[in-house]
Each structure stands twice: as C-alpha cells, then as structure tokens.
Design a protein around this motif. Structure first.
Motif, short mmCIF file in Angstrom:
data_model
loop_
_atom_site.label_atom_id
_atom_site.label_comp_id
_atom_site.label_asym_id
_atom_site.label_seq_id
_atom_site.Cartn_x
_atom_site.Cartn_y
_atom_site.Cartn_z
N LEU A 23 0.84 -1.19 0.00
CA LEU A 23 0.00 0.00 0.00
C LEU A 23 0.88 1.24 0.00
O LEU A 23 2.00 1.23 0.52
N HIS A 26 2.36 2.33 3.30
CA HIS A 26 3.50 1.53 3.78
C HIS A 26 4.75 1.81 2.95
O HIS A 26 5.88 1.77 3.47
N GLU A 42 -6.99 2.20 8.90
CA GLU A 42 -6.71 1.24 7.83
C GLU A 42 -7.94 0.81 7.06
O GLU A 42 -7.94 -0.19 6.36
N THR A 43 -9.05 1.51 7.24
CA THR A 43 -10.27 1.10 6.53
C THR A 43 -10.85 2.27 5.73
O THR A 43 -12.04 2.34 5.49
N SER A 44 -10.02 3.17 5.31
CA SER A 44 -10.39 4.34 4.49
C SER A 44 -11.41 5.26 5.13
O SER A 44 -12.16 5.92 4.44
N LEU A 45 -11.44 5.30 6.44
CA LEU A 45 -12.42 6.16 7.10
C LEU A 45 -11.79 7.34 7.83
O LEU A 45 -12.35 8.43 7.82
N GLY A 47 -8.70 9.04 7.62
CA GLY A 47 -7.99 10.11 6.93
C GLY A 47 -6.62 10.44 7.49
O GLY A 47 -5.96 11.35 7.00
N THR A 50 -3.80 10.61 4.89
CA THR A 50 -4.01 11.47 3.70
C THR A 50 -2.70 12.09 3.21
O THR A 50 -1.95 12.67 3.99
N VAL A 58 -5.66 12.12 -1.06
CA VAL A 58 -6.12 10.72 -1.13
C VAL A 58 -5.72 10.01 0.15
O VAL A 58 -4.79 10.42 0.86
N LYS A 59 -6.44 8.93 0.44
CA LYS A 59 -6.10 8.11 1.60
C LYS A 59 -5.09 7.07 1.14
O LYS A 59 -5.43 6.16 0.38
N CYS A 61 -3.80 4.64 2.50
CA CYS A 61 -4.02 3.26 2.91
C CYS A 61 -4.95 2.56 1.92
O CYS A 61 -5.16 1.36 2.01
N THR A 62 -5.54 3.32 1.00
CA THR A 62 -6.50 2.73 0.07
C THR A 62 -6.02 2.95 -1.36
O THR A 62 -6.78 3.21 -2.27
N MET A 63 -4.72 2.88 -1.51
CA MET A 63 -4.12 3.00 -2.83
C MET A 63 -2.88 2.12 -2.82
O MET A 63 -2.10 2.12 -1.86
N LEU A 64 -2.71 1.36 -3.89
CA LEU A 64 -1.49 0.56 -4.01
C LEU A 64 -0.36 1.50 -4.44
O LEU A 64 -0.57 2.43 -5.21
N GLN A 67 -0.09 1.98 -8.07
CA GLN A 67 -1.03 2.91 -8.70
C GLN A 67 -0.46 4.33 -8.72
O GLN A 67 -0.93 5.16 -9.48
N MET B 1 -3.32 -4.50 7.99
CA MET B 1 -4.19 -5.08 6.96
C MET B 1 -3.54 -4.96 5.60
O MET B 1 -3.46 -3.89 5.03
N LEU B 38 -10.03 -2.38 -2.86
CA LEU B 38 -8.90 -2.48 -1.93
C LEU B 38 -9.34 -2.70 -0.48
O LEU B 38 -8.73 -3.52 0.21
N ARG B 56 -5.10 3.31 -15.90
CA ARG B 56 -4.25 4.09 -16.82
C ARG B 56 -4.82 4.16 -18.24
O ARG B 56 -4.15 4.65 -19.14
#
Lengths: 163, 292
Positions: A23, A26, A42-45, A47, A50, A58-59, A61-64, A67, B1, B38, B56
C-alpha cells in the motif's frame, strides 16, 4: 516478484522495486522512511494517512503504491518546500500552531493535507466549506473547532499575501 | 491489513485490458480507483489471483455530451462528476449524488464505473442511474452491449456484468424542458454510505400534471431498485402535498427492507418515506412545478 515504480515525493525522485500489494502508506513509511504520514483506521475512514497525489488529497491506505507510479506525491514532510510556505512553515501548519489545532497530533498530518487541497481549490472557504472539506479526517481530541480556526487563519494569511 | 499476494497487470489501452479479462476474468478483479476493491482485499474478503489495473486507460476518463446524452467514462472520478460544469447543467441529480459520496479523499479516487460494478447496496450512483434511466455499457473482446440500469443490479453486490466484460461507460439521457431531478440522502455518519438514498426525476406535462416520474432507491434493500408503486401513484396526476405524501409512503412497498446495527428495517422504511418526499419536492420544483 518485484515491480519497478518511479515516483516523485516532496520534489525528490525515487525508483523502487516493490511488491504489487504494497500500500502507498506503507511504501511512504517503510520504504522511504517518511513516517509523518500516519496509519489510523486502515479502513479508508479516518484520513490519518491522507497525502496529496498529483495535487489531490487521497487516503494512502487505500491506494497501491504501484497505482502511484509516475505520480507526484506531497506528504507532511514536504509542505515547507511548497511555494505557499515561502521558506517557513506552510500557512496551514502555522495556523495549527497558532490556533492550537491539535492535541495528540495523530490526525494532524492528514488534516493539514486535506486543508491544503481545500485552500488551493477555494482560497476563501466558509466555515461550512471547511468542515465539509475535512469530513474525511477524524479527530478524537479537538472537537474540530480549533482545526476550523487554523484553516481560517491559513486562508487569511494566504489571501493577504496575494494582495 | 495487507492484501493477499496477487499478480498485477496495468494495461495501457482497452484492447490490452480486454485480452487480459478474457484470459483471466474468472480469477481476476478489475482495479479502477480501488475504493471498493482495496478495502475488501485488505480485509481478505477478496483475494483475487490477478489484479488488472485499468486506471491508466485514458480513453475511459471524462464526461462528454453526445446525441442528447451525457456519456461518462467508467474511470471518471466522483470529484470529476460533482465538479463538471456539463453534468451540473445537464443533470444536476447526478452531480448531487456524486457530491454525497463518502468524503473528499474518497471522491478524488473512487470512480463511476467502479461504484456501479461493485453494486454496494448503500452506494449512491445506483439510485441515480435508475432514476435517470441510464444505460451501462459493458465491453468484451466480442463487442459492447448497453444494459439498462433497471436490469443491471441483480442482487447484493451482483450485477449483469460477466467476468470477461469491462464496464466502459454510462450513458445518461439529458432531460428536456420541464424536467427536474434531485438526490436526497441520509448518511450513515461513520462510513458516509446511504442509510437511505432517493433519486427522483420528474417531467411535467399539460395542465401541470406529472407526465413521467422515476424514483431510484438505495440503502433500503439488497440492491438499488425503482419504486414502481410510488411512481404509478404519481403518474398523470397534479403534484400536491397530499399526493406526494401518499406516493412517498409507498417507496418500500413490496420490498424486503434491510435492517442492521445502524438502522432497523422499520427505521429505514420510515426514513425512506421522508427522503422520497424531499427528493420529489425538489425534483418538481426544479421542473418548474409547485407542490404546495
């Protein structure tokens, strides 16, 4: 299995070989050592994680991390190097300092980056617009009032500079 | 997680992506903004062998107007929808629904196509697409098909999409004169999802009567649905407080209503009535009609 990514974080270029499932939060904390970005729910709530990716909050934790390949990222560590900071603290950081916008500080980096995006989009937000803009950042200490005042302080300072 | 390990593909164009879903569709998940997928992967509720990142593919981004319809690329973010001048002018209901999703950060990443394909029972777009009678376009290497929104949502998290298809765009008819739409929602305060969300679209005709009406409901049942009995109660009639109240009271008729820790089934039915009335009132006012 490693994938190669190139990102620019706080103005500096990085090239890393990473696992696809890593992520972004990390990657920032553990690969680049930028621990100013916090991991909260860790659950996109909440922030806390950010960051700005290509200028948008963006959060992380909710993006690889994959990406973000090719993106420009700004974390709390990079704010003093932004044009708005003009060599000192970023006005939003200064606002949090002056208006006591934090207590424990855990939510602060994420809160500040959401506020930075807000003030770039809307230099004169109303109180309601500030509250709407930070709705994705939870604070368990302040009750938000001082955070709103900190953002108002920053907005005023940024506007006065433009005149 | 941390998600379970997977093999990652990042196709640069649609053809490449279609070849990948054709080959791996059954064991793959498509990644767009990642705001539905995700979180599931981090909780290990989903552990796909392959992740195909379609983020993309430039051609799937953006909103345009074409033949009296808004064509919205699947990768258009909620932020792009809510802030699009074109959407605000042509279809305020949709911009309103987008603005109600999650929070700023979620709207910066989450996409129209991702939300629809995921079909969360409390997502906002499904109600909007139903009320707008949108078409959802699914593309496979064999070609494209346009699925009416009314047939798209099948069950909890289940749509008409096949594993070899990619949701590529949504086509929303632009309403003509004397039309209005609105989206009204009660947020579940922690998650921002809809406890109840109501999208209403109304066209007024001769003698100020309701010529056509569509009501999309979300948060109430296993999947978004059209409130058909309420629509029937309104069609051809002149709107007024009494009629709207009666119709709004029927939006959950015949529906197996959800109940959970955030709100019982009875509570959702009660709130659905209130929000349906508000959505209808706003839609009629925007169509230039009176309800009082």
């Amino acid at each position: 299995m490693g994938l190669e990514i190139q990102v620019q974080v706080n103005g500096k270029n990085y090239q890393s070989e990473i696992e696809p499932r890593l992520l972004l939060v990390h990657y920032l904390r553990e690969v680049l050592g930028l621990t100013g970005t916090h991991v909260g729910c860790e659950t996109s709530l909440c922030g806390a994680c950010t960051v700005l990716v290509d200028g948008r909050a963006v959060k992380s934790c909710t993006m690889l991390a994959v990406q973000a390949d090719g993106s420009e990222i700004t974390t709390i560590e990079g704010l003093t190097a932004t044009p708005e900071a003009a060599g000192g603290l970023h006005p939003v950081q200064e606002g949090f300092w002056e208006k006591h916008g934090l207590q424990c500080g855990y939510c602060t980096p994420g809160m500040i980056l959401s506020a930075v995006q807000l003030l770039r989009d809307n230099p004169s937000p109303t109180e309601a617009e500030i509250r709407h803009a930070i709705a994705g950042n939870l604070c368990r200490c302040t009750g938000y009032q001082h955070i709103v005042e900190a953002v108002e302080y920053a907005a005023k300072k940024l506007r006065s500079r433009k005149r | 997680m941390i998600p379970a390990a997977f093999e990652y593909f990042a196709p640069k164009n649609l053809d490449e992506a279609l070849r990948l879903v054709e080959r791996h569709g059954d064991e793959a998940k498509l990644l767009a903004g990642g705001h539905s997928l995700l979180p599931l992967m981090k909780l290990r509720l989903s552990a796909p062998r392959y992740v195909i990142d379609i983020g993309r593919i430039r051609a799937l981004h953006g909103v345009r107007e074409e033949d009296g319809r808004l064509v919205i690329g699947a990768l258009t973010t909620h932020h792009d929808v809510e802030s699009s001048e074109l959407v605000r002018q042509r279809c305020l209901l949709l911009a309103e629904a987008a603005a109600e999703i999650g929070d700023v950060q979620v709207r910066n990443r989450g996409t129209v196509g991702g939300s629809l394909a995921h079909a969360d029972p409390a997502a906002d777009y499904p109600a909007a697409m139903l009320a707008l009678e949108a078409e959802i376009v699914a593309t496979s290497s064999g070609g494209s098909r346009a699925i009416p929104a009314g047939e798209f949502f099948v069950d909890l998290l289940t749509t008409q999409l096949r594993p070899d298809e990619i949701l590529t765009e949504v086509r929303v008819p632009v309403a003509g004169r004397r039309s209005g739409g609105a989206y009204r929602k009660l947020h579940q305060p922690a998650s921002g999802f809809a406890l109840v969300g109501v999208a209403a679209r109304v066209r007024l005709g001769e003698g100020e009567k309701i010529e056509s009406v569509a009501i999309g409901m979300t948060g109430v049942a296993a999947h978004a649905y059209r409130a058909a009995t309420a629509e029937q109660a309104l069609a051809g009639k002149k709107p007024g407080a009494k009629l709207l109240g009666e119709a709004a009271g029927r939006v959950t008729e015949g529906v197996d209503t959800l109940g959970d820790m955030h709100g019982s089934a009875g509570y959702r039915r009660a709130v659905a009535t209130v929000y349906a009335r508000r959505a209808l009132e706003a839609a009629i006012a925007r169509a230039g009609g009176k309800t009082a």
